[in-house]
Design a protein around this motif. Structure first.
Motif, PDB file in Angstrom:
ATOM      1  N   ASN A  84      11.728   2.211  11.276  1.00 42.74           N
ATOM      2  CA  ASN A  84      10.892   3.415  11.308  1.00 42.74           C
ATOM      3  C   ASN A  84      10.775   4.088   9.949  1.00 42.74           C
ATOM      4  N   SER A  85      10.995   3.318   8.876  1.00 44.00           N
ATOM      5  CA  SER A  85      10.850   3.872   7.527  1.00 44.00           C
ATOM      6  C   SER A  85       9.375   4.006   7.200  1.00 44.00           C
ATOM      7  N   LYS A  86       8.988   5.193   6.720  1.00 47.31           N
ATOM      8  CA  LYS A  86       7.569   5.458   6.448  1.00 47.31           C
ATOM      9  C   LYS A  86       7.202   5.182   4.980  1.00 47.31           C
ATOM     10  N   GLU A  87       8.179   4.804   4.172  1.00 47.76           N
ATOM     11  CA  GLU A  87       7.924   4.643   2.738  1.00 47.76           C
ATOM     12  C   GLU A  87       7.751   3.180   2.340  1.00 47.76           C
ATOM     13  N   VAL A  88       6.910   2.960   1.343  1.00 51.35           N
ATOM     14  CA  VAL A  88       6.782   1.627   0.735  1.00 51.35           C
ATOM     15  C   VAL A  88       7.793   1.544  -0.402  1.00 51.35           C
ATOM     16  N   GLN A  89       8.594   0.487  -0.395  1.00 52.81           N
ATOM     17  CA  GLN A  89       9.584   0.306  -1.457  1.00 52.81           C
ATOM     18  C   GLN A  89       8.882  -0.060  -2.765  1.00 52.81           C
ATOM     19  N   ALA A  90       9.539   0.273  -3.881  1.00 52.93           N
ATOM     20  CA  ALA A  90       8.972  -0.045  -5.203  1.00 52.93           C
ATOM     21  C   ALA A  90       8.724  -1.545  -5.341  1.00 52.93           C
ATOM     22  N   SER A  91       9.657  -2.351  -4.821  1.00 52.90           N
ATOM     23  CA  SER A  91       9.503  -3.814  -4.937  1.00 52.90           C
ATOM     24  C   SER A  91       8.311  -4.308  -4.111  1.00 52.90           C
ATOM     25  N   GLN A  92       8.054  -3.652  -2.966  1.00 56.02           N
ATOM     26  CA  GLN A  92       6.901  -4.035  -2.141  1.00 56.02           C
ATOM     27  C   GLN A  92       5.593  -3.683  -2.855  1.00 56.02           C
TER      28      GLN A  92
END
Length: 345
Positions: A84-92
């Motif tokens: 349920n994480s709403k953030e895009v990771q830097a690596s993604q």
């Protein structure tokens, strides 16, 4: 036989049964793609002024960023599915940048191979700077993408995305060849379509799913969605080569025929007009071949059959992505399959 299926009842994402509100994919992906082209230009830091100008030429911010947009939406959909994480990771987000760089490098090289003179409404690099420098600029963009990929520091991701570069080369070789056997010819065409167009989307989607979720089933969902959407995208592209030009003085562009390529509409038409076989084998090289093939395609159901095939690939993509937990991003990816089918350029 082709049974016409209107694209309007292919997917019902705009009236989705989930409680997630429908959102436009481009609007939803925009926040993660802010400064995308500026960030790409940072990856292309180079002291030689001419090389810099060439590298910046297509990264002008005027493209739709279709591939990066799919990648960030897939990243969010997988992250939400997993925890349920709403953030895009830097690596993604880096994967989205790398995907656009690899795609653009492949366009530069394609234009050299095809001796094309326009791309995205402007003159091609090879027309302005010449073939040799264009090839080197494409190589440089690829090398910068490889450096950015290494910086992610994940050997699995490196393996997944370098597969794309291999597929692009193999796909180009497939396109340069041709098959005599009709059944082999269609399989050859679909394999070429996967390698040249769909592999980048499939493997980029897989890469962000690996970064966001440990479940191999999710990685396969992401890959299959990207693969099916990518093939459908190219099938519609091949249809537009025969249909979009009707608006422009009624003159056919027939760009693929002029390059000697037998795409979906031609291969389907060949089943109704076997006399096209000889033209396909000589790659439409005799005077009048292009015009005759064009007429045969329009007299056949080749365009409808290719569109129907694209619909089937979009159905498959929708089936895959619906396996993820509901989210606005998931619904946007469903809607994207409709947009692929409905596009007119």
């Amino acid at each position: 036989r082709f049974h016409h299926t209107s694209t309007s009842h292919l997917c019902s994402c705009s009236k989705t049964v989930s409680d997630e509100k429908y959102q436009d994919p481009f609007q939803l992906g925009r926040k993660d793609l802010k400064n995308l082209y500026e960030d790409i230009k940072k990856e292309l830091l180079v002291s030689a002024a001419e090389l810099k100008e060439m590298c910046d030429y297509y990264f002008d911010g005027k493209g739709k960023a279709f591939r990066p947009m799919i990648v960030v939406l897939m990243a969010r959909a997988c992250n939400i599915h997993h925890n349920n994480s709403k953030e895009v990771q830097a690596s993604q987000r880096s994967v989205a940048i790398i995907a656009e760089m690899i795609h653009t490098a492949s366009l530069v090289h394609d234009d050299v191979i095809d001796d094309a003179n326009s791309r995205r409404g402007k003159r091609t690099l090879n027309q302005i700077w010449g073939e040799r420098k264009a090839v080197l600029a494409g190589d440089f963009i690829l090398s910068a993408a490889s450096v950015a990929l290494a910086r992610i520091g994940n050997t699995t991701i490196i393996s997944v995305l370098t597969q794309v570069i291999e597929d692009l080369v193999r796909g180009e070789f497939l396109q340069l060849g041709s098959k005599e056997n009709e059944n082999e010819r269609f399989a050859h065409y679909l394999e070429k379509t996967f390698k040249k167009t769909a592999s980048l989307i499939a493997n980029s989607c897989k890469a962000v799913s690996i970064l966001g979720c440990p479940d191999p089933k999710v990685h396969e969902i992401a890959y299959q969605y990207g693969k099916n959407v990518g093939i459908a995208f190219q099938l519609i592209d091949d249809v537009l080569d025969f249909t979009s030009c009707a608006d422009h003085l009624g003159k056919p562009t027939a760009a693929d025929l002029k390059l000697g390529l037998a795409t979906g509409p031609v291969l389907f038409a060949c089943r109704q007009f076997p006399e096209m076989n000889a033209m396909i084998m000589r790659r439409f090289s005799k005077p009048g071949d292009v015009e005759r093939a064009w007429k045969y395609v329009l007299q056949s159901d080749g365009v409808q059959q290719t569109t129907y095939l694209a619909q089937r690939y979009c159905h498959a993509a929708t089936r895959e992505i619906r396996k993820l937990r509901p989210s606005p991003e998931r619904e946007a990816l469903v809607h994207l399959t409709e947009m692929v089918l409905m596009r007119d350029k």
